[in-house]
Design an enzyme around this catalytic site. Structure first.
Site, PDB file in Angstrom:
ATOM      1  CD  GLU A   1      -2.902  -1.264   2.308  1.00 42.46           C
ATOM      2  OE1 GLU A   1      -2.631  -0.661   3.363  1.00 42.46           O
ATOM      3  OE2 GLU A   1      -3.936  -1.934   2.156  1.00 42.46           O
TER       4      GLU A   1
ATOM      5  CG  ASP B   1      -7.402  -5.167   5.331  1.00 45.20           C
ATOM      6  OD1 ASP B   1      -6.928  -5.331   6.458  1.00 45.20           O
ATOM      7  OD2 ASP B   1      -7.437  -4.056   4.768  1.00 45.20           O
TER       8      ASP B   1
ATOM      9  CD  GLU C   1      -9.689  -0.811   8.066  1.00 44.30           C
ATOM     10  OE1 GLU C   1      -8.775  -1.323   8.729  1.00 44.30           O
ATOM     11  OE2 GLU C   1      -9.568  -0.473   6.874  1.00 44.30           O
TER      12      GLU C   1
END
Ligand code: GCU
Length: 670
Positions: A278, A357, A385
């Site tokens: 990323e 993820d 998240e």
């Protein structure tokens, strides 16, 4: 932040006595140095707790190890004597004396917190007879705090570690250390894995003094401080033109830097590194392997007793998967498995629980136990998240239990994830578990008061993986909210199923995602920022799911047998993960006798109803718990219900339009 922050589960307000006061009036200590910082803090804590909860001021004296006085006798024993291991302790009540034995200061500290926990839960110390040894050598919280005060994936305010690129150390920092030590955390990373801006300079002289103060404060509670490291610090800080791990000038720069760092901050545990992912720099840029990068740093920190925790979240977020063979899920394994055995002894690979993820449901990463000769650490995400941003209630411990109990088949025995990461499988000591954590400077620390159950629960589970999700709530609720058995029952009724409820109204059967890009809260069926080559659910008018069998991306074959075959075949694939592993027609019939499309409709309607039930249960607590907690959680429940309805309506109408198949029950689909 103004006002006084919550003491969470260390409230120390008055408790039913339960015959406990007598045990805490006189305390004798034998074999431990009373001036050791950890011992001092433990005693201070004991005094605070005894005074606050029972109105008792303990007298402390150095005593003979065979104390026959009534009260609490703290005794140092040799390691392994009476099966007590490092950081472990035993507690035994007999004839009016409670004996706490430990072989090191951390064990003593944890034992004292155990005593205080019993008092706080209004249980009797006279009945305590227990041996506790930690399940995992390393038990860590990872903070994703940035030095400007923001928190990546933070849902509870700003950072309490940083403001305007300066480190904050105050009374709250100490309370934080007390809180996390009380549940057995022994390592903490205080900056975001994406090391940008000033955080690169945490290893620069400018911050040494403050980092050192923090490290010393934490050390007093048995906690090692770790820092996330910018892999390209040679360039960004050192002014070199390279970060190639095999280049002598790069190595020389790190050698000088680490010498400086460890000489000034002797309590530092080491570093956490996110490389080649990323947008973060890493050894791939120079044609080197992850092992080259990790080993170079590990060799340099080794003389100082440092360790390098190297993350396996390495994937190419721009990869083109239109060939239907390329698969992000494969990346961790493909990038790391070839070098199994090549990582040096003080490197630990930190592996996210799933191959993608932190979705609400994912299979276990095949790297866990796939690697057979490499130190491994499990990484889970307590910060919500993808699981509701601490607006929606989602008690994650049942999920963590599933992960830990998963049989990897890496060996004939001792092959669960819990075995692998504890070091039992391979007999290694550099191992453990870490959580991306959910705290911020909100007065209640976690935004939603109920999210503190995850903060507490993760740590307790890290210390003792045998605890059940329910046992953890039986500890957390009475210490944090109320000792009333009715309150405990009701909150358990809300929390225990909440993960499945969240799954019901969001993404079914392991498909995951479908979230708003970047923010990751709220529904966007085709969303997610890295979907430029298509959707993550691969739905068309006939079916849904990703073929990860041998005919598809082949991901299923990354597991040891019999897991590989189990996932590879639709018939044996656990249904909660069906769409993760297989592309199936909407009319595929599940074991429940429902079609996939009907399951999607039903679970989404059911999820909303379940949230309504949770809210009704919460409403019934009015007057039995603190008003401010009642009101703040209630307000968040209102937002959760809105969110759940949004998900239900968007998902159902999307798949209704795509499939053209009506809901058998004819409910309104907008
Ligand atoms: C996720 C998350 C990022 C984070 C990354 C990581 O992709 O959305 O914010 O940086 O995980 O774990 O490194």
């Amino acid at each position: 932040m103004n006002g006084k922050w919550s003491q969470l589960w260390l409230k120390y307000d008055s408790k039913k006595e339960c015959g406990n006061a007598a045990f805490l009036q006189a305390v004798t200590i034998c074999g431990f140095d009373e001036n050791h910082a950890v011992v001092k803090n433990a005693i201070e804590e004991l005094k605070m707790g005894a005074q606050g909860m029972l109105g008792v001021a303990p007298s402390i004296s150095a005593g003979g190890c065979e104390s026959d006085k009534n009260g609490l006798a703290i005794v140092k024993v040799a390691k392994q004597e009476e099966n007590i291991l490092e950081e472990g302790y035993s507690l035994e009540a007999k004839d009016g004396t409670l004996t706490l034995k430990a072989c090191d200061e951390k064990g003593l500290l944890y034992g004292i917190f155990h005593v205080l926990r019993v008092v706080s839960m209004e249980k009797s110390l006279a009945e305590v007879n227990i041996l506790c040894n930690p399940s995992n050598p390393l038990r860590m919280y990872n903070h994703w705090d940035n030095m400007d005060g923001s928190i990546e994936r933070g849902y509870s305010g700003l950072s309490f570690f940083y403001e305007n690129n300066e480190i904050i150390i105050n009374e709250r920092t100490k309370d934080y250390a007390r809180l996390i030590a009380s549940v057995g955390i022994n390592g903490v990373v205080i900056n975001n894995v994406n090391v940008k801006q000033a955080a690169t300079y945490l290893i620069d002289k400018r911050y040494f003094q403050e980092v050192c103060r923090l490290a010393t404060l934490f050390a007093g509670y048995g906690i090692k401080l770790f820092l996330s490291l910018n892999y390209a610090a040679t360039i960004e800080l050192g002014g070199l033109d390279s970060a190639d791990p095999l280049e002598p000038k790069v190595i020389a720069w790190w050698q000088g830097k680490m010498k400086e760092v460890f000489e000034t901050i002797p309590n530092l545990g080491g570093f956490l590194v996110k490389a080649d992912s990323e947008g973060r720099p890493g050894p791939f840029t120079y044609g080197r392997t992850q092992a080259d990068g990790a080993n170079m740093l590990a060799d340099i920190v080794k003389p100082y007793g440092g360790i390098i925790i190297w993350r396996c979240f390495v994937y190419n977020c721009t990869q083109d998967w239109r060939d239907y063979k390329t698969d992000r899920a494969r990346a961790g394994y493909d990038n790391f498995i070839k070098m199994d055995g090549d990582y040096h002894e003080n490197v630990i690979l930190q592996i996210k629980n799933g191959p993608m993820d932190f979705q609400i449901r994912e299979p276990i990463s095949p790297l866990l136990g796939g690697l057979k000769k490499t130190n491994q650490m499990l990484e889970v995400q307590v910060a919500q998240e993808y699981t509701g941003h601490q607006i929606d209630v989602c008690y994650l411990i049942p999920m963590f239990k599933e992960i830990l109990n998963f049989k990897t088949y890496c060996k004939e025995t001792q092959d669960t994830v819990a075995d692998v990461i504890s070091g039992r499988t391979m007999g290694n000591k550099n191992a453990g578990i870490a959580a991306v954590i959910n705290t911020g400077n909100d007065l209640n620390w976690t935004g939603n008061e109920l999210a503190a159950a995850n903060l507490y629960g993760f740590a307790r589970l890290a210390y003792n993986t045998d605890l059940s999700a329910e046992e953890i709530l039986d500890e957390w609720i009475p210490q944090s909210i109320s000792t009333s058995s009715q309150v405990i029952e009701k909150i358990k009724r809300i929390l225990l199923p909440s993960r499945v409820v969240y799954e019901n109204y969001t993404s079914p059967l392991g498909i995951g995602w479908m979230v708003t890009p970047h923010e990751h809260y709220g529904c966007s069926v085709d969303g997610y920022e890295y979907s430029r080559w298509g959707t993550y659910h691969r739905a068309d008018h006939l079916g849904i799911g990703v073929d990860r069998s041998e005919n598809g991306t082949g991901y299923a074959l990354q597991y040891h047998e019999p897991n590989a075959s189990m996932y590879n075949h639709m018939e044996t694939c656990p249904e909660e993960l069906l769409l993760f592993f297989h592309h199936v027609p909407y009319t595929y019939v599940l074991k429940s006798n429902k079609t996939v499309i009907q399951h999607i409709y039903d679970s989404h309607f059911e999820g909303v109803e379940q949230v309504e039930e949770m809210i009704a249960t919460w409403e019934s607590l009015k007057g039995s718990i603190e008003d401010s907690v009642f009101e703040s959680v209630k307000a968040r429940f209102g937002r959760q219900l809105y969110n759940a309805k949004e998900w239900r309506d968007q998902v159902n109408s999307y798949f209704y339009r795509k499939s053209g198949i009506a809901d058998e029950k004819n409910r309104p689909i907008y």
